[in-house]
Design an enzyme around this catalytic site. Structure first.
Site, PDB file in Angstrom:
ATOM      1  CB  CYS A  46      -0.903   0.036   1.230  1.00 46.13           C
ATOM      2  SG  CYS A  46      -2.071  -1.310   1.261  1.00 46.13           S
ATOM      3  CG  ASP A 148     -22.202   9.127 -16.756  1.00 43.63           C
ATOM      4  OD1 ASP A 148     -21.228   8.774 -16.034  1.00 43.63           O
ATOM      5  OD2 ASP A 148     -22.585   8.464 -17.734  1.00 43.63           O
TER       6      ASP A 148
HETATM    7  C1  BEZ Z   1       0.537  -4.753   1.778  1.00 42.37           C
HETATM    8  O1  BEZ Z   1       0.068  -3.654   1.537  1.00 42.37           O
HETATM    9  O2  BEZ Z   1       1.722  -4.968   1.690  1.00 42.37           O
HETATM   10  C2  BEZ Z   1      -0.371  -5.903   2.152  1.00 42.37           C
HETATM   11  C3  BEZ Z   1      -1.519  -5.659   2.869  1.00 42.37           C
HETATM   12  C4  BEZ Z   1      -2.317  -6.738   3.227  1.00 42.37           C
HETATM   13  C5  BEZ Z   1      -1.993  -8.013   2.821  1.00 42.37           C
HETATM   14  C6  BEZ Z   1      -0.857  -8.232   2.081  1.00 42.37           C
HETATM   15  C7  BEZ Z   1      -0.036  -7.163   1.727  1.00 42.37           C
END
Ligand code: BEZ
Length: 232
Positions: A46, A148
């Site tokens: 993330c 839209d």
């Molecule tokens: C990550 O962002 O690295 C991750 C988050 C949850 C499960 C596996 C990877």
């Protein structure tokens, strides 16, 4: 129950975010939108994705696409993970990961879905990835919403597979082009490449709509459906 289908009006919702309370439709206004979900704050994939999304934010703006992220934690956690602390000029993890002096703030909000309400409502949970309490995490969903407010594209990756934000820009280019012109974009298309004439246009209609010319590729079937034209 099917989830959201292409062409559905994307549900409006109110939620807390890193820029305060947000109402999705008002936030989008008349722009395109991209909503992308994340499993959890302070996780490796993330952090790399949000860093890349921040770096590409000017490209999304150029296309009039408003970006909005979502993760399962609180606004406080989101800010601790993503902001610039003005007093000390200390960059939190996402900005520090980018190591880029031109990016001093995350240029889009992150929604706090710590009660999993939106994750459930929008069908975004990944059954295979759970937190320490055994609760499912959010998958990596991408929803592209048109001016839209209708769903133009959805992609669902499991939590363990990071997305490619250059590819998201490429599909937005295709969505915006094909919303305006009677064309489709072939495999691996990039802006500026030739495009395909859509199958439901007759040759005569294609000739008048695409004055730069239509080229038809000969195929073993003898059917004349592979029709290229320069990108209009
Ligand atoms: C990550 O962002 O690295 C991750 C988050 C949850 C499960 C596996 C990877």
């Amino acid at each position: 129950m099917p989830g959201l289908l292409l062409g559905d009006v994307f549900p409006d919702f109110e939620a807390d975010s890193t820029v305060g309370r947000i109402s999705l439709h008002a936030f989008l206004g008349n722009s395109w939108g991209i909503l992308f979900s994340h499993p959890r704050d302070y996780t490796p994939v993330c952090t790399t994705e949000l860093g890349r999304a921040a770096k590409l934010s000017a490209e999304f703006s150029k296309r009039d696409v408003k970006m909005i992220a979502l993760s399962l934690d609180s606004v406080e956690d989101h800010l601790g993970w993503s902001k610039l602390f003005q007093a000390t000029n200390h960059k939190a993890d996402i900005l520090a990961y980018n190591n880029d002096s031109s990016c001093n703030a995350l240029p889009f909000p992150i929604i706090a879905d710590n009660k999993r309400e939106l994750a459930v409502k929008l069908g975004m949970l990944d059954p295979d990835e759970r937190d320490k309490d055994g609760m499912p995490l959010t998958a990596r969903c991408v929803f592209v919403i048109g001016p839209d407010k209708r769903l133009k594209l959805s992609i669902l990756y499991p939590a363990t597979t990071g997305r490619n934000f250059d590819e998201l820009l490429r599909v937005i280019d295709s969505l915006q082009l094909t919303a305006q012109k009677r064309v489709a974009t072939p495999v691996d298309w990039k802006p500026g490449d030739n495009v395909m004439v859509v199958p439901n246009l007759s040759d005569d209609e294609a000739a008048s709509l695409f004055p730069s010319g239509v080229t038809t590729k000969d195929l073993p079937s003898g059917k004349k459906y592979l029709r290229y034209t320069p990108q209009p």
